[in-house]
Design a protein around this motif. Structure first.
Motif, PDB file in Angstrom:
ATOM      1  N   GLU A   1       0.811  -1.219   0.000  1.00 53.39           N
ATOM      2  CA  GLU A   1       0.000   0.000   0.000  1.00 53.39           C
ATOM      3  C   GLU A   1       0.849   1.276   0.000  1.00 53.39           C
ATOM      4  OE1 GLU A   1      -4.004   1.472   2.095  1.00 53.39           O
ATOM      5  OE2 GLU A   1      -2.371   1.024   3.502  1.00 53.39           O
ATOM      6  N   ASN A   2       2.029   1.245   0.613  1.00 50.19           N
ATOM      7  CA  ASN A   2       2.874   2.441   0.686  1.00 50.19           C
ATOM      8  C   ASN A   2       3.761   2.640  -0.539  1.00 50.19           C
ATOM      9  OD1 ASN A   2       1.815   3.036   3.163  1.00 50.19           O
ATOM     10  ND2 ASN A   2       3.529   2.215   4.320  1.00 50.19           N
ATOM     11  N   MET A   3       3.716   1.719  -1.480  1.00 49.12           N
ATOM     12  CA  MET A   3       4.544   1.809  -2.690  1.00 49.12           C
ATOM     13  C   MET A   3       3.681   2.226  -3.875  1.00 49.12           C
ATOM     14  SD  MET A   3       7.497   1.051  -1.704  1.00 49.12           S
ATOM     15  CE  MET A   3       8.312   0.262  -0.358  1.00 49.12           C
ATOM     16  N   ILE A   4       4.272   2.985  -4.747  1.00 49.03           N
ATOM     17  CA  ILE A   4       3.621   3.348  -6.006  1.00 49.03           C
ATOM     18  C   ILE A   4       4.596   2.974  -7.119  1.00 49.03           C
ATOM     19  CG2 ILE A   4       2.557   5.174  -7.378  1.00 49.03           C
ATOM     20  CD1 ILE A   4       1.077   4.693  -4.762  1.00 49.03           C
ATOM     21  N   PRO A   5       4.572   1.710  -7.548  1.00 47.88           N
ATOM     22  CA  PRO A   5       5.551   1.273  -8.542  1.00 47.88           C
ATOM     23  C   PRO A   5       5.309   1.927  -9.904  1.00 47.88           C
ATOM     24  CG  PRO A   5       4.045  -0.507  -7.978  1.00 47.88           C
ATOM     25  CD  PRO A   5       3.701   0.645  -7.105  1.00 47.88           C
ATOM     26  N   ASN A   6       6.385   2.137 -10.622  1.00 49.55           N
ATOM     27  CA  ASN A   6       6.320   2.659 -11.980  1.00 49.55           C
ATOM     28  C   ASN A   6       6.714   1.516 -12.908  1.00 49.55           C
ATOM     29  OD1 ASN A   6       6.674   3.833 -14.459  1.00 49.55           O
ATOM     30  ND2 ASN A   6       7.850   5.567 -13.698  1.00 49.55           N
ATOM     31  N   PHE A   7       5.745   1.017 -13.666  1.00 53.89           N
ATOM     32  CA  PHE A   7       5.999  -0.117 -14.544  1.00 53.89           C
ATOM     33  C   PHE A   7       6.367   0.304 -15.963  1.00 53.89           C
ATOM     34  CE2 PHE A   7       3.463  -2.050 -11.191  1.00 53.89           C
ATOM     35  CZ  PHE A   7       4.181  -3.202 -10.950  1.00 53.89           C
ATOM     36  N   GLY A   8       6.542   1.603 -16.190  1.00 52.65           N
ATOM     37  CA  GLY A   8       6.822   2.110 -17.533  1.00 52.65           C
ATOM     38  C   GLY A   8       7.964   1.391 -18.229  1.00 52.65           C
ATOM     39  N   ASP A   9       9.103   1.266 -17.575  1.00 52.80           N
ATOM     40  CA  ASP A   9      10.248   0.592 -18.177  1.00 52.80           C
ATOM     41  C   ASP A   9      10.228  -0.916 -17.950  1.00 52.80           C
ATOM     42  OD1 ASP A   9      11.270   2.976 -19.135  1.00 52.80           O
ATOM     43  OD2 ASP A   9      12.472   3.340 -17.336  1.00 52.80           O
ATOM     44  N   ALA A  10       9.417  -1.381 -17.013  1.00 48.96           N
ATOM     45  CA  ALA A  10       9.394  -2.805 -16.685  1.00 48.96           C
ATOM     46  C   ALA A  10       8.707  -3.637 -17.770  1.00 48.96           C
ATOM     47  CB  ALA A  10       8.701  -3.026 -15.340  1.00 48.96           C
ATOM     48  N   TRP A  11       7.765  -3.029 -18.491  1.00 47.99           N
ATOM     49  CA  TRP A  11       7.059  -3.772 -19.534  1.00 47.99           C
ATOM     50  C   TRP A  11       7.854  -3.727 -20.838  1.00 47.99           C
ATOM     51  CZ3 TRP A  11       3.747  -7.373 -18.718  1.00 47.99           C
ATOM     52  CH2 TRP A  11       2.887  -7.327 -17.616  1.00 47.99           C
ATOM     53  N   ASP A  12       8.989  -4.409 -20.861  1.00 44.75           N
ATOM     54  CA  ASP A  12       9.749  -4.540 -22.098  1.00 44.75           C
ATOM     55  C   ASP A  12       9.178  -5.728 -22.890  1.00 44.75           C
ATOM     56  OD1 ASP A  12      10.713  -6.812 -20.771  1.00 44.75           O
ATOM     57  OD2 ASP A  12      12.681  -5.956 -20.415  1.00 44.75           O
ATOM     58  N   GLN A  13       9.747  -6.032 -24.032  1.00 48.78           N
ATOM     59  CA  GLN A  13       9.204  -7.103 -24.876  1.00 48.78           C
ATOM     60  C   GLN A  13       9.234  -8.447 -24.175  1.00 48.78           C
ATOM     61  OE1 GLN A  13       7.687  -6.402 -27.916  1.00 48.78           O
ATOM     62  NE2 GLN A  13       6.874  -8.438 -27.542  1.00 48.78           N
ATOM     63  N   TYR A  14      10.308  -8.722 -23.439  1.00 50.26           N
ATOM     64  CA  TYR A  14      10.410  -9.986 -22.719  1.00 50.26           C
ATOM     65  C   TYR A  14       9.295 -10.119 -21.676  1.00 50.26           C
ATOM     66  CZ  TYR A  14      12.459 -13.870 -20.124  1.00 50.26           C
ATOM     67  OH  TYR A  14      12.657 -15.079 -19.512  1.00 50.26           O
ATOM     68  N   SER A  15       9.074  -9.058 -20.911  1.00 48.45           N
ATOM     69  CA  SER A  15       8.017  -9.079 -19.893  1.00 48.45           C
ATOM     70  C   SER A  15       6.648  -9.222 -20.535  1.00 48.45           C
ATOM     71  CB  SER A  15       8.065  -7.805 -19.050  1.00 48.45           C
ATOM     72  OG  SER A  15       9.259  -7.758 -18.325  1.00 48.45           O
ATOM     73  N   PHE A  16       6.433  -8.480 -21.622  1.00 51.26           N
ATOM     74  CA  PHE A  16       5.160  -8.561 -22.332  1.00 51.26           C
ATOM     75  C   PHE A  16       4.922  -9.986 -22.844  1.00 51.26           C
ATOM     76  CE2 PHE A  16       2.652  -8.223 -26.245  1.00 51.26           C
ATOM     77  CZ  PHE A  16       1.515  -7.617 -25.749  1.00 51.26           C
ATOM     78  N   ASP A  17       5.930 -10.583 -23.452  1.00 52.33           N
ATOM     79  CA  ASP A  17       5.801 -11.948 -23.988  1.00 52.33           C
ATOM     80  C   ASP A  17       5.549 -12.971 -22.894  1.00 52.33           C
ATOM     81  OD1 ASP A  17       6.275 -10.950 -26.532  1.00 52.33           O
ATOM     82  OD2 ASP A  17       8.383 -11.617 -26.586  1.00 52.33           O
ATOM     83  N   ASN A  18       6.030 -12.695 -21.676  1.00 49.86           N
ATOM     84  CA  ASN A  18       5.916 -13.655 -20.575  1.00 49.86           C
ATOM     85  C   ASN A  18       4.876 -13.276 -19.527  1.00 49.86           C
ATOM     86  OD1 ASN A  18       8.025 -15.877 -20.924  1.00 49.86           O
ATOM     87  ND2 ASN A  18       9.113 -14.014 -21.499  1.00 49.86           N
ATOM     88  N   PHE A  19       4.125 -12.208 -19.768  1.00 49.04           N
ATOM     89  CA  PHE A  19       3.003 -11.814 -18.911  1.00 49.04           C
ATOM     90  C   PHE A  19       3.412 -11.437 -17.488  1.00 49.04           C
ATOM     91  CE2 PHE A  19       1.197 -14.760 -22.053  1.00 49.04           C
ATOM     92  CZ  PHE A  19       0.210 -13.972 -22.609  1.00 49.04           C
ATOM     93  N   LEU A  20       4.629 -10.946 -17.295  1.00 47.92           N
ATOM     94  CA  LEU A  20       5.052 -10.560 -15.956  1.00 47.92           C
ATOM     95  C   LEU A  20       6.090  -9.446 -16.035  1.00 47.92           C
ATOM     96  CD1 LEU A  20       4.799 -11.414 -12.872  1.00 47.92           C
ATOM     97  CD2 LEU A  20       7.001 -12.529 -13.228  1.00 47.92           C
ATOM     98  N   ALA A  21       5.824  -8.365 -15.309  1.00 50.41           N
ATOM     99  CA  ALA A  21       6.792  -7.276 -15.164  1.00 50.41           C
ATOM    100  C   ALA A  21       6.984  -7.055 -13.678  1.00 50.41           C
ATOM    101  CB  ALA A  21       6.273  -6.002 -15.831  1.00 50.41           C
ATOM    102  N   TYR A  22       8.207  -6.738 -13.287  1.00 49.76           N
ATOM    103  CA  TYR A  22       8.435  -6.504 -11.861  1.00 49.76           C
ATOM    104  C   TYR A  22       9.444  -5.393 -11.669  1.00 49.76           C
ATOM    105  CZ  TYR A  22      11.955  -9.981 -13.098  1.00 49.76           C
ATOM    106  OH  TYR A  22      12.940 -10.666 -13.736  1.00 49.76           O
TER     107      TYR A  22
END
Length: 158
Positions: A20-41
């Motif tokens: 709840e205290n975190m506000i993650p920014n996934f902008g750079d996390a969703w690269d092609q590898y993450s998109f292809d594998n359905f997981l960004a972190y």
């Protein structure tokens, strides 16, 4: 074990888990590898990819210890694992464009958790991609053994 049945608006084909205290920014996390594998972190959260950008069913189960991998994987297309840190005592499950104050919050002890995501029926969606039988099951347990995230595609996704 505690179980939660949720419907999450997976706008942009994703939903997120974070403290709840975190506000993650996934902008750079969703690269092609993450998109292809359905997981960004990121260090602050986990983004779970979906095959539809509509409301999707999510089952979230919190265990006392690591559960066994499901035995019947007939409908499961992929399994991913990643770690998540909880520092506020509240896990947030939220669609990426959802209004933060309205997000689902789950009381959980502070610590490091392993999250295992089962992606099921990914091939069972309508031609227009709006309707489908896809569903997402998350098994979560506290761990002291921090690991690298793992991707395990069981069947090709069409």
């Amino acid at each position: 074990m505690k179980e939660y049945q949720l419907e999450i608006f997976a706008d942009y084909f994703q939903f997120h888990l974070h403290d709840e205290n975190m506000i993650p920014n996934f902008g750079d996390a969703w690269d092609q590898y993450s998109f292809d594998n359905f997981l960004a972190y990121t260090s602050d959260g986990i983004g779970i990819g979906t095959v539809r950008n509509m409301d999707v069913p999510v089952t979230l189960k919190i265990y006392e210890s690591e559960p066994k991998i499901k035995e019947n994987l007939k409908q499961v297309f992929q399994i991913n694992e990643a770690d998540l840190s909880i520092i506020s005592g509240k896990l947030v499950v939220i669609g990426c464009t959802e209004y933060f104050p309205d997000a689902k919050r789950i009381e959980i002890d502070n610590g490091i958790y392993r999250v295992r995501v089962y992606y099921s029926n990914l091939d069972k969606r309508s031609e227009d991609g709006l309707d489908g039988e896809d569903y997402y099951e998350l098994d979560i347990w506290k761990t002291d053994n921090v690991q690298e995230s793992k991707f395990n595609r069981l069947k090709p996704v069409s």
